[in-house]
Design an enzyme around this catalytic site. Structure first.
Site, mmCIF file in Angstrom:
data_model
loop_
_atom_site.group_PDB
_atom_site.id
_atom_site.type_symbol
_atom_site.label_atom_id
_atom_site.label_comp_id
_atom_site.label_asym_id
_atom_site.label_seq_id
_atom_site.Cartn_x
_atom_site.Cartn_y
_atom_site.Cartn_z
ATOM 1 N N CYS A 33 0.829 -1.212 0.000
ATOM 2 C CA CYS A 33 0.000 0.000 0.000
ATOM 3 C C CYS A 33 0.868 1.269 0.000
ATOM 4 O O CYS A 33 1.516 1.579 1.003
ATOM 5 C CB CYS A 33 -0.911 -0.043 1.221
ATOM 6 S SG CYS A 33 -1.789 1.478 1.570
ATOM 7 N N CYS A 36 -0.029 3.863 2.635
ATOM 8 C CA CYS A 36 0.386 3.363 3.951
ATOM 9 C C CYS A 36 1.860 3.673 4.199
ATOM 10 O O CYS A 36 2.248 4.102 5.283
ATOM 11 C CB CYS A 36 0.164 1.855 4.055
ATOM 12 S SG CYS A 36 -1.535 1.330 3.870
#
Length: 108
Positions: A33, A36
């Protein structure tokens, strides 16, 4: 993991988060991600700043699907703030540090 950032899992979530004596910021994330990864330094920074006032930790959703689905995490990064075992705030996405700080200051 950074020094002040814990690693939460399906196995330790209840003990480390739900039964914690202080508020807990939980970052639901995954290796793949991008947002993230972009948020990670902010989470580490907050862990250092709020040391002893807020527990900060991460849940890898790929390795701990039970906990992620238990809390309805469908998008990552998702930040949940727990106090006394209850979610008191939620943030979805890579947000500015100030947005997170504002919510943390409500619980410390």
């Amino acid at each position: 993991m950074a020094e002040n950032v814990m690693e939460f899992s399906d196995d330790n979530f209840e003990l480390e988060v739900l039964k914690a004596d202080i508020p807990v910021l939980v970052d639901f994330w995954a290796e793949w991600c991008g947002p993230c990864k972009a948020l990670a330094p902010t989470v580490t920074n907050l862990a250092d700043e709020y040391k002893d006032k807020v527990e900060v930790g991460k849940v890898n959703v790929d390795l701990n699907g039970h906990t992620a689905s238990n809390y309805g995490v469908r998008s990552i990064p998702t930040l949940l703030i727990f106090q006394n075992g209850t979610i008191v705030n939620q943030i979805v996405g890579n947000v500015p540090k100030e947005s997170i700080t504002k919510l943390l200051n409500e619980v410390v």
